[in-house]
Motif scaffolding. Structure first.
Motif, PDB file in Angstrom:
ATOM      1  N   TYR A  89      -5.953  -1.480   9.429  1.00 34.14           N
ATOM      2  CA  TYR A  89      -6.444  -3.297  10.357  1.00 34.14           C
ATOM      3  C   TYR A  89      -4.852  -3.119  10.238  1.00 34.14           C
ATOM      4  N   LYS A 118       0.868  -1.334  -0.384  1.00 31.58           N
ATOM      5  CA  LYS A 118       0.321   0.049   0.123  1.00 31.58           C
ATOM      6  C   LYS A 118       0.772   1.457  -0.080  1.00 31.58           C
ATOM      7  N   ARG A 170      -5.960  -5.330   2.872  1.00 35.94           N
ATOM      8  CA  ARG A 170      -7.103  -4.631   3.283  1.00 35.94           C
ATOM      9  C   ARG A 170      -6.580  -3.026   3.801  1.00 35.94           C
ATOM     10  N   SER A 171      -7.329  -2.676   5.178  1.00 34.55           N
ATOM     11  CA  SER A 171      -7.161  -0.899   5.350  1.00 34.55           C
ATOM     12  C   SER A 171      -6.006  -1.011   5.723  1.00 34.55           C
ATOM     13  N   LEU A 172      -4.983   0.113   5.463  1.00 38.54           N
ATOM     14  CA  LEU A 172      -3.814   0.455   6.639  1.00 38.54           C
ATOM     15  C   LEU A 172      -3.995   0.428   7.536  1.00 38.54           C
TER      16      LEU A 172
END
Length: 376
Positions: free
Chosen positions: A232, A76, A228-230
């Motif tokens: 998380y 990411k 997934r999200s940063l």
């Protein structure tokens, strides 16, 4: 109904994905309760071996989950932040493990030194040697960014020599140790060098640590990651590190007992703990070299060696200053010679932009020499 099924399926996938974390929590619960009694009454060889066979794979599983979340953050955020997060995550585990044992276990003035030296030998010889050998076998020659490697080494050399060799030649205190003022200087200089390097790596000269545009490499290696999200991945990275840290004292007690019972060299315990911490990162470096992305492998290996000294020395010396315990940093004559040879060979290896299997074999021979010196 469909929403409930979707949520249930998502929860099942999440639980399977984080099975290592859940296993780590269960193991931690045992060692904080019934396990404490077992550890305080160790005897024979069967119980310590059974506890080791249980604890080591669980901590290794947790380490792999830490690296997996670090890899997701790397995807990411991109390079060089990706390998930096991976390196800092692994070395932070090492530093906290050493600190926990020093603060709660039996006083071992050479613990920090032994761990640092083991990590340096494993990384600079074992991991770099294996990575270059694997890369050479698959691709004949591989390229890396010369400026980045030089930047790593120009900081690593003074850090290693000032902290692991210089204490043997100071006269204010006994050989291998430092005076109060010298300890303050070593803490300040180590932090200053490492912080300046991080600024260079992440802000002013990011291009030094990224493969050249004309360097062929594979982008494989992240296909199996579930991104997934940063928040998380950041949270789960820290969550998986916590059981490792809290279980580190138990592991140290078991290893120390086994070393004493089996009458193996004391340095072997440091090697086992270093292997536990570095295994996931090492596999990531070797995989990158196999996929013809040597730059990431170089960043991981040299970054780990640099962070080991830059972060461990200040932590160990600060603990010594606060507790008043004796801290030994100076290496023995044999280890000093191995370190100087390793640093010299590393400079030669990365003095040009291309590497091959000869470089890998040389580093692996040095690693074999280190292992031989431990046992004989």
């Amino acid at each position: 109904m469909n929403a409930l099924r979707t949520n249930a399926h998502y929860l099942v996938v999440l639980l399977k994905e984080e099975a290592g974390f859940l296993t780590g929590l269960a193991t931690l619960a045992f060692f904080l309760t019934a396990g404490s009694t077992c550890l305080s009454n160790l005897s024979g060889w069967l119980t310590p071996l059974a506890l080791f066979v249980w604890l080591f794979p669980v901590m290794l599983w947790l380490s792999f989950r830490v690296v997996a979340h670090a890899d997701c953050l790397a995807v990411k955020l991109g390079e060089p932040y990706g390998t930096l997060i991976l390196t800092l995550s692994v070395i932070t585990i090492e530093v906290i493990m050493i600190s926990a044992v020093m603060l709660t276990g039996n006083t071992n003035p050479a613990l920090g030194r032994d761990m640092m030296f083991a990590v340096l030998m494993i990384v600079l010889n074992g991991l770099i040697g294996t990575s270059l050998l694997v890369g050479g076998l698959f691709h004949l020659e591989q390229e890396h960014n010369l400026q980045g490697a030089n930047m790593f080494l120009v900081v690593l050399l003074p850090l290693a020599i000032l902290n692991l060799l210089l204490p043997n030649y100071t006269v204010s205190t006994e050989p291998g140790t430092l005076s109060f003022m010298q300890m303050i200087f070593q803490v300040a200089s180590s932090l200053a060098l490492y912080v300046v390097f991080l600024v260079i790596q992440t802000m002013r000269h990011q291009g030094f640590f990224i493969a050249a545009e004309n360097t062929p490499h594979s982008d494989h290696g992240h296909e199996d990651l579930i991104i997934r999200s940063l928040p998380y991945h950041s949270l789960m990275l820290l969550a998986n590190m916590l059981p490792i840290v809290l279980l580190s004292k138990s592991m140290a007690i078991i290893i120390d007992f086994q070393v004493a019972v089996l009458k193996t060299p004391a340095a072997l315990g440091g090697v086992l703990i270093a292997l536990l911490v570095l295994a996931p990162e090492g596999l990531a470096a070797i995989r990158s070299a196999r996929d013809n992305y040597l730059q990431r492998s170089v960043n991981v290996c040299l970054g780990s060696a640099l962070a080991t000294i830059g972060m461990t020395v200040p932590a160990v010396l600060c603990i010594g200053l606060v507790t008043g315990n004796k801290i030994v940093l100076g290496l023995s004559p044999v280890d000093s010679l191995l370190l100087l040879t390793t640093l010299g060979v590393s400079v030669v290896t990365f003095s040009c932009t291309k590497t091959n299997i000869v470089h890998g074999v040389v580093h692996l021979i040095l690693f074999a020499a280190y292992l031989v010196m431990i046992f004989d």
